[in-house]
Design a protein around this motif. Sequence first.
Motif, PDB file in Angstrom:
ATOM      1  N   PRO A  88       0.811  -1.232   0.000  1.00 62.16           N
ATOM      2  CA  PRO A  88       0.000   0.000   0.000  1.00 62.16           C
ATOM      3  C   PRO A  88       0.845   1.284   0.000  1.00 62.16           C
ATOM      4  O   PRO A  88       0.445   2.287  -0.592  1.00 62.16           O
ATOM      5  N   VAL A  89       2.005   1.238   0.619  1.00 62.28           N
ATOM      6  CA  VAL A  89       2.881   2.417   0.623  1.00 62.28           C
ATOM      7  C   VAL A  89       3.420   2.666  -0.786  1.00 62.28           C
ATOM      8  O   VAL A  89       3.456   3.802  -1.259  1.00 62.28           O
ATOM      9  N   ILE A  90       3.816   1.609  -1.462  1.00 63.76           N
ATOM     10  CA  ILE A  90       4.302   1.743  -2.837  1.00 63.76           C
ATOM     11  C   ILE A  90       3.177   2.258  -3.737  1.00 63.76           C
ATOM     12  O   ILE A  90       3.391   3.152  -4.562  1.00 63.76           O
ATOM     13  N   ALA A  91       1.991   1.730  -3.561  1.00 65.49           N
ATOM     14  CA  ALA A  91       0.842   2.203  -4.352  1.00 65.49           C
ATOM     15  C   ALA A  91       0.580   3.681  -4.071  1.00 65.49           C
ATOM     16  O   ALA A  91       0.279   4.446  -5.002  1.00 65.49           O
ATOM     17  N   HIS A  92       0.698   4.096  -2.826  1.00 65.47           N
ATOM     18  CA  HIS A  92       0.512   5.501  -2.464  1.00 65.47           C
ATOM     19  C   HIS A  92       1.567   6.358  -3.170  1.00 65.47           C
ATOM     20  O   HIS A  92       1.255   7.420  -3.721  1.00 65.47           O
ATOM     21  N   ALA A  93       2.812   5.898  -3.194  1.00 61.78           N
ATOM     22  CA  ALA A  93       3.885   6.630  -3.872  1.00 61.78           C
ATOM     23  C   ALA A  93       3.593   6.768  -5.368  1.00 61.78           C
ATOM     24  O   ALA A  93       3.813   7.835  -5.953  1.00 61.78           O
ATOM     25  N   VAL A  94       3.074   5.725  -5.989  1.00 68.10           N
ATOM     26  CA  VAL A  94       2.735   5.787  -7.422  1.00 68.10           C
ATOM     27  C   VAL A  94       1.650   6.831  -7.653  1.00 68.10           C
ATOM     28  O   VAL A  94       1.734   7.624  -8.595  1.00 68.10           O
ATOM     29  N   VAL A  95       0.653   6.877  -6.797  1.00 67.98           N
ATOM     30  CA  VAL A  95      -0.413   7.879  -6.921  1.00 67.98           C
ATOM     31  C   VAL A  95       0.167   9.282  -6.752  1.00 67.98           C
ATOM     32  O   VAL A  95      -0.115  10.191  -7.539  1.00 67.98           O
ATOM     33  N   VAL A  96       1.002   9.464  -5.734  1.00 67.68           N
ATOM     34  CA  VAL A  96       1.562  10.790  -5.436  1.00 67.68           C
ATOM     35  C   VAL A  96       2.455  11.281  -6.571  1.00 67.68           C
ATOM     36  O   VAL A  96       2.367  12.444  -6.978  1.00 67.68           O
ATOM     37  N   PHE A  97       3.303  10.416  -7.109  1.00 67.54           N
ATOM     38  CA  PHE A  97       4.268  10.837  -8.119  1.00 67.54           C
ATOM     39  C   PHE A  97       3.794  10.639  -9.558  1.00 67.54           C
ATOM     40  O   PHE A  97       4.445  11.094 -10.484  1.00 67.54           O
ATOM     41  N   GLY A  98       2.668   9.965  -9.722  1.00 69.32           N
ATOM     42  CA  GLY A  98       2.060   9.882 -11.047  1.00 69.32           C
ATOM     43  C   GLY A  98       2.473   8.709 -11.903  1.00 69.32           C
ATOM     44  O   GLY A  98       1.813   8.425 -12.888  1.00 69.32           O
ATOM     45  N   ASP A  99       3.564   8.045 -11.571  1.00 73.97           N
ATOM     46  CA  ASP A  99       3.919   6.829 -12.305  1.00 73.97           C
ATOM     47  C   ASP A  99       4.917   5.997 -11.496  1.00 73.97           C
ATOM     48  O   ASP A  99       5.510   6.480 -10.530  1.00 73.97           O
TER      49      ASP A  99
ATOM     50  N   LEU B 133       6.417   7.070   9.016  1.00 72.89           N
ATOM     51  CA  LEU B 133       7.073   8.298   8.583  1.00 72.89           C
ATOM     52  C   LEU B 133       7.006   8.461   7.062  1.00 72.89           C
ATOM     53  O   LEU B 133       6.726   9.555   6.555  1.00 72.89           O
ATOM     54  N   VAL B 134       7.238   7.392   6.327  1.00 74.26           N
ATOM     55  CA  VAL B 134       7.161   7.444   4.863  1.00 74.26           C
ATOM     56  C   VAL B 134       5.731   7.761   4.430  1.00 74.26           C
ATOM     57  O   VAL B 134       5.506   8.607   3.551  1.00 74.26           O
ATOM     58  N   GLU B 135       4.750   7.125   5.044  1.00 74.45           N
ATOM     59  CA  GLU B 135       3.339   7.408   4.720  1.00 74.45           C
ATOM     60  C   GLU B 135       2.994   8.866   5.006  1.00 74.45           C
ATOM     61  O   GLU B 135       2.343   9.517   4.195  1.00 74.45           O
ATOM     62  N   GLN B 136       3.425   9.376   6.160  1.00 75.48           N
ATOM     63  CA  GLN B 136       3.170  10.778   6.496  1.00 75.48           C
ATOM     64  C   GLN B 136       3.791  11.703   5.460  1.00 75.48           C
ATOM     65  O   GLN B 136       3.177  12.680   5.054  1.00 75.48           O
ATOM     66  N   THR B 137       5.012  11.389   5.058  1.00 76.05           N
ATOM     67  CA  THR B 137       5.718  12.218   4.082  1.00 76.05           C
ATOM     68  C   THR B 137       5.004  12.188   2.741  1.00 76.05           C
ATOM     69  O   THR B 137       4.831  13.236   2.100  1.00 76.05           O
ATOM     70  N   LEU B 138       4.568  11.015   2.304  1.00 75.34           N
ATOM     71  CA  LEU B 138       3.816  10.927   1.046  1.00 75.34           C
ATOM     72  C   LEU B 138       2.528  11.745   1.121  1.00 75.34           C
ATOM     73  O   LEU B 138       2.170  12.438   0.159  1.00 75.34           O
ATOM     74  N   THR B 139       1.848  11.683   2.235  1.00 74.97           N
ATOM     75  CA  THR B 139       0.612  12.457   2.398  1.00 74.97           C
ATOM     76  C   THR B 139       0.909  13.949   2.349  1.00 74.97           C
ATOM     77  O   THR B 139       0.169  14.718   1.716  1.00 74.97           O
ATOM     78  N   ARG B 140       2.010  14.373   2.967  1.00 72.99           N
ATOM     79  CA  ARG B 140       2.388  15.795   2.936  1.00 72.99           C
ATOM     80  C   ARG B 140       2.698  16.226   1.496  1.00 72.99           C
ATOM     81  O   ARG B 140       2.303  17.300   1.075  1.00 72.99           O
ATOM     82  N   ILE B 141       3.418  15.400   0.763  1.00 74.41           N
ATOM     83  CA  ILE B 141       3.728  15.716  -0.634  1.00 74.41           C
ATOM     84  C   ILE B 141       2.438  15.782  -1.438  1.00 74.41           C
ATOM     85  O   ILE B 141       2.220  16.708  -2.230  1.00 74.41           O
ATOM     86  N   GLU B 142       1.576  14.807  -1.237  1.00 74.59           N
ATOM     87  CA  GLU B 142       0.311  14.716  -1.959  1.00 74.59           C
ATOM     88  C   GLU B 142      -0.527  15.971  -1.769  1.00 74.59           C
ATOM     89  O   GLU B 142      -1.185  16.453  -2.695  1.00 74.59           O
ATOM     90  N   HIS B 143      -0.508  16.523  -0.565  1.00 74.72           N
ATOM     91  CA  HIS B 143      -1.324  17.687  -0.245  1.00 74.72           C
ATOM     92  C   HIS B 143      -0.530  18.997  -0.249  1.00 74.72           C
ATOM     93  O   HIS B 143      -1.018  20.023   0.220  1.00 74.72           O
ATOM     94  N   ASN B 144       0.714  18.914  -0.777  1.00 73.50           N
ATOM     95  CA  ASN B 144       1.560  20.095  -0.926  1.00 73.50           C
ATOM     96  C   ASN B 144       1.798  20.819   0.406  1.00 73.50           C
ATOM     97  O   ASN B 144       1.742  22.039   0.484  1.00 73.50           O
ATOM     98  N   ILE B 145       2.049  20.045   1.456  1.00 72.22           N
ATOM     99  CA  ILE B 145       2.330  20.586   2.785  1.00 72.22           C
ATOM    100  C   ILE B 145       3.844  20.537   2.986  1.00 72.22           C
ATOM    101  O   ILE B 145       4.439  19.469   2.894  1.00 72.22           O
ATOM    102  N   PRO B 146       4.486  21.681   3.237  1.00 66.81           N
ATOM    103  CA  PRO B 146       5.944  21.680   3.420  1.00 66.81           C
ATOM    104  C   PRO B 146       6.366  20.799   4.584  1.00 66.81           C
ATOM    105  O   PRO B 146       5.657  20.665   5.583  1.00 66.81           O
TER     106      PRO B 146
END
Length: 69
Positions: A12-23, A55-68
């Motif tokens: 699920p973390v890898i899938a989240h990263a694919v969604v966040v980064f687009g590919d 921590l990785v999930e939190q970071t992906l969520t921050r990137i996804e929502h453009n939170i510094p």
Amino acid sequence: MASHLLVSRIVPVIAHAVVVFGDEHKASHWLSTPLPLFDHRTPSELLETDEGLHLVEQTLTRIEHNIPS
């Protein structure tokens, strides 16, 4: 930890990263790049522990929502 349990937590973390980064290529690159945010460890290295995975999930969520960070 049994490998099937580890995989079921990491996928699920890898899938989240694919969604966040687009590919998959961009997600894979991010997951394998040492980052200052993670004390110059890769996000993939952090997925081995509960704390790191969170921590990785939190970071992906921050990137996804453009939170510094």
